[in-house]
Design a protein around this motif. Sequence first.
Motif, PDB file in Angstrom:
ATOM      1  N   ARG A  60     -15.756 -35.062 -79.928  1.00 39.29           N
ATOM      2  CA  ARG A  60     -15.286 -33.681 -79.953  1.00 39.29           C
ATOM      3  C   ARG A  60     -15.838 -32.881 -81.125  1.00 39.29           C
ATOM      4  O   ARG A  60     -15.482 -31.737 -81.319  1.00 39.29           O
ATOM      5  N   ILE A 105     -22.769 -27.992 -77.596  1.00 43.48           N
ATOM      6  CA  ILE A 105     -22.401 -28.253 -76.207  1.00 43.48           C
ATOM      7  C   ILE A 105     -22.541 -26.948 -75.434  1.00 43.48           C
ATOM      8  O   ILE A 105     -22.477 -25.864 -76.017  1.00 43.48           O
ATOM      9  N   VAL A 106     -22.751 -27.063 -74.138  1.00 46.19           N
ATOM     10  CA  VAL A 106     -22.834 -25.888 -73.277  1.00 46.19           C
ATOM     11  C   VAL A 106     -21.751 -26.026 -72.215  1.00 46.19           C
ATOM     12  O   VAL A 106     -21.646 -27.062 -71.560  1.00 46.19           O
ATOM     13  N   ARG A 107     -20.940 -24.998 -72.079  1.00 47.47           N
ATOM     14  CA  ARG A 107     -19.874 -24.970 -71.075  1.00 47.47           C
ATOM     15  C   ARG A 107     -20.131 -23.806 -70.132  1.00 47.47           C
ATOM     16  O   ARG A 107     -20.462 -22.702 -70.563  1.00 47.47           O
ATOM     17  N   GLU A 108     -19.936 -24.058 -68.859  1.00 48.34           N
ATOM     18  CA  GLU A 108     -20.060 -23.007 -67.857  1.00 48.34           C
ATOM     19  C   GLU A 108     -18.651 -22.581 -67.481  1.00 48.34           C
ATOM     20  O   GLU A 108     -17.822 -23.400 -67.102  1.00 48.34           O
ATOM     21  N   ILE A 109     -18.386 -21.294 -67.597  1.00 46.46           N
ATOM     22  CA  ILE A 109     -17.039 -20.777 -67.386  1.00 46.46           C
ATOM     23  C   ILE A 109     -17.076 -19.695 -66.314  1.00 46.46           C
ATOM     24  O   ILE A 109     -17.906 -18.781 -66.373  1.00 46.46           O
ATOM     25  N   LYS A 155     -20.341 -17.042 -63.058  1.00 44.84           N
ATOM     26  CA  LYS A 155     -20.225 -17.954 -64.190  1.00 44.84           C
ATOM     27  C   LYS A 155     -21.129 -17.524 -65.338  1.00 44.84           C
ATOM     28  O   LYS A 155     -22.196 -16.974 -65.126  1.00 44.84           O
ATOM     29  N   ARG A 181     -22.686 -19.073 -69.151  1.00 44.22           N
ATOM     30  CA  ARG A 181     -22.922 -20.286 -69.926  1.00 44.22           C
ATOM     31  C   ARG A 181     -22.704 -19.968 -71.399  1.00 44.22           C
ATOM     32  O   ARG A 181     -23.329 -19.064 -71.947  1.00 44.22           O
ATOM     33  N   THR A 227     -28.239 -20.636 -72.626  1.00 44.00           N
ATOM     34  CA  THR A 227     -26.924 -19.998 -72.563  1.00 44.00           C
ATOM     35  C   THR A 227     -27.002 -18.478 -72.446  1.00 44.00           C
ATOM     36  O   THR A 227     -28.029 -17.871 -72.694  1.00 44.00           O
TER      37      THR A 227
END
Length: 105
Positions: free
Chosen positions: A3, A23-27, A37, A39, A83
């Motif tokens: 984490r 880190i890359v998060r797709e929301i 979405k 990134r 992103t």
Amino acid sequence: MERLVSANITPLDDQHRAPLPYIVREIALKRGAPGQKVRIGIVGFSEGKPSGPNAREELYAGYRINDPFEAARKVLPELKQKTDFIVALAYYGRALCSTSGHRKP
């Protein structure tokens, strides 16, 4: 270490694991265009040198803390390509905070 994100912390030996630089998060959006979405890249940086009476240069608990601005120069171009937005998490002392907004990575 799963984490923790830090682009400028490296292990000194094989006994320690390096944190992910980012880190890359797709929301999915809830407003505007629902379902669309974005990134988001989350990158971490730590102050380059621990302070206090027990500070040993950039070495700390089996890790080396490298220059955060050098790390930013290396990781941000890659992250920008992956992103739409970047969030930088920074753990800095007061002196470095006051200068970090003026320095370009």
